[in-house]
Design a protein around this motif. Structure first.
Motif, PDB file in Angstrom:
ATOM      1  N   VAL A 168       0.839  -1.202   0.000  1.00 31.85           N
ATOM      2  CA  VAL A 168       0.000   0.000   0.000  1.00 31.85           C
ATOM      3  C   VAL A 168       0.870   1.246   0.000  1.00 31.85           C
ATOM      4  O   VAL A 168       0.626   2.195  -0.750  1.00 31.85           O
ATOM      5  CB  VAL A 168      -0.940  -0.005   1.232  1.00 31.85           C
TER       6      VAL A 168
ATOM      7  N   ILE B   9      -5.762   2.292   0.772  1.00 33.90           N
ATOM      8  CA  ILE B   9      -5.790   1.524  -0.469  1.00 33.90           C
ATOM      9  C   ILE B   9      -6.989   1.939  -1.315  1.00 33.90           C
ATOM     10  O   ILE B   9      -7.009   1.772  -2.530  1.00 33.90           O
ATOM     11  CB  ILE B   9      -5.821   0.005  -0.165  1.00 33.90           C
ATOM     12  N   HIS B  10      -8.011   2.528  -0.649  1.00 35.61           N
ATOM     13  CA  HIS B  10      -9.181   3.047  -1.352  1.00 35.61           C
ATOM     14  C   HIS B  10      -9.211   4.576  -1.349  1.00 35.61           C
ATOM     15  O   HIS B  10     -10.251   5.176  -1.591  1.00 35.61           O
ATOM     16  CB  HIS B  10     -10.469   2.510  -0.706  1.00 35.61           C
TER      17      HIS B  10
ATOM     18  N   HIS C 286     -10.345   6.978   5.314  1.00 33.68           N
ATOM     19  CA  HIS C 286      -9.487   5.787   5.336  1.00 33.68           C
ATOM     20  C   HIS C 286      -9.476   5.106   6.691  1.00 33.68           C
ATOM     21  O   HIS C 286      -9.258   3.892   6.783  1.00 33.68           O
ATOM     22  CB  HIS C 286      -8.052   6.138   4.906  1.00 33.68           C
TER      23      HIS C 286
ATOM     24  N   GLN D  26       2.487   2.799  -3.223  1.00 35.37           N
ATOM     25  CA  GLN D  26       1.719   3.630  -4.145  1.00 35.37           C
ATOM     26  C   GLN D  26       2.078   5.107  -3.996  1.00 35.37           C
ATOM     27  O   GLN D  26       1.832   5.908  -4.887  1.00 35.37           O
ATOM     28  CB  GLN D  26       0.221   3.443  -3.884  1.00 35.37           C
TER      29      GLN D  26
END
Length: 338
Positions: A200, A247-248, A253, A203
């Protein structure tokens, strides 16, 4: 101070024969086994095993336990032997992995180890052992380690006592085996968690290593407020996974991350910590606008650690004390070695 449940204190007064090594009265082995199961660490179980074995052997006894994982290492001590022995790699009279009484027990131990090791053994007082009872810890032919009980006098060990300790070791060994397996699974869970977090964080290059840095600070604070090993384990998962919801995306979060632990009952406090680590002690945070000590302790610890890592130091952190962050925890962090 930090609203944690108080641990019941053991009543004082009558000495516990399991601690003194003096066989004052017989103990119920089923109760002792239950006590071992309630101490779910390798050291805790082996300490209890040594303590009860000493009562079965009778008299003034000291002892230590070794476990086999690669090299044989000291995993627990009892009586007057110091905890400085823990983790020491050594060989000794348990190599044959059979129950035996060893006259002049220290000689074999000192003859099979190098000068650096024997110097530590000498300092710990193992040279004084005149006789040793060595009992293996084995499950279905698999050797896990051994209990070594030393006596400074030359009094022998009665066959009935040796048999009783050997049977006791056979009862303890399965518990040790379960703990060993659980330790392996725990390490695997940590490795998988670390890999997921790294995926994660990759990114966003600037986030690499953030979770580990927050975890390091969180655990320092957790130890400072007196969390147990079990509580520190859960705090570790909370800290490592606190940003997993990104992650979304950034928005919401904390709640998304908490949802990842839904259905994992033994990490329920970690789930709360992740959900509430953006609350503020002044009640202006999210998602539930909790304030003060209504915010779970792990979440308050996590918030301080997260802010410390993101802001880059205590000087920038202190203005948030009593506003966004728990002032007591900020003050505690200020006292810890940086």
């Amino acid at each position: 101070m930090f609203r944690r449940p108080r641990t019941p204190q053991t009543p004082t007064g009558t000495p516990d024969p399991r601690k003194t090594g003096i066989n004052q009265e017989p103990l119920d082995p089923t109760r002792v086994l239950a006590d071992l199961v309630s101490r779910p660490t390798q050291e805790g179980v082996l300490e209890g095993a040594l303590s009860y074995a000493a009562t079965l052997m009778g008299g003034a006894v000291q002892g230590y336990a070794v476990v086999r994982r690669g090299q044989d290492r000291v995993a627990a001590v009892f009586g007057g032997y110091p905890k400085s022995l823990l983790g020491l790699a050594l060989t000794g009279p348990w190599a044959q992995m059979r129950s035996r009484v060893v006259p002049d027990g220290s000689r074999e131990l000192f003859d099979t180890n190098g000068p650096e090791i024997t110097a530590q053994l000498e300092q710990a007082g193992l040279r004084d052992a005149q006789i040793s009872l060595v009992v293996p810890l084995s499950v279905r032919g698999r050797h896990l380690g051994a209990l070594i009980l030393d006596r400074a006098s030359s009094d022998g060990v009665a066959p009935a006592a040796q048999e009783a300790v050997t049977k006791w070791a056979a009862a303890v060994a399965p518990i040790l085996s379960i703990l060993e397996s659980r330790e392996e699974w725990k390490q695997a869970a940590r490795q998988l968690t670390g890999a997921l977090v790294e995926a994660v964080e990759s990114q966003d290059f600037d986030s690499l290593g953030h979770a580990q840095a927050v975890t390091d600070v969180s655990l320092k604070l957790g130890r400072a407020v007196g969390l147990t090993d079990r509580e520190l384990e859960e705090l570790w998962f909370a800290s490592m996974l606190h940003d997993i919801g990104k992650i979304h995306g950034e928005q919401g979060h904390a709640q998304v991350g908490a949802n990842f632990l839904h259905g994992v009952p033994h990490l329920s406090e970690a789930q709360k910590a992740i959900r509430h680590h953006h609350e503020r002690v002044d009640g202006q945070g999210e998602p539930d606008k909790l304030s003060g000590e209504d915010i779970p302790l792990y979440a308050r610890i996590l918030a301080v650690a997260n802010a410390y890592v993101r802001l880059g130091g205590l000087d920038r952190l202190k203005p948030q004390a009593g506003k966004g962050l728990d002032a007591k925890l900020v003050g505690l962090l200020d006292k810890l070695p940086q």
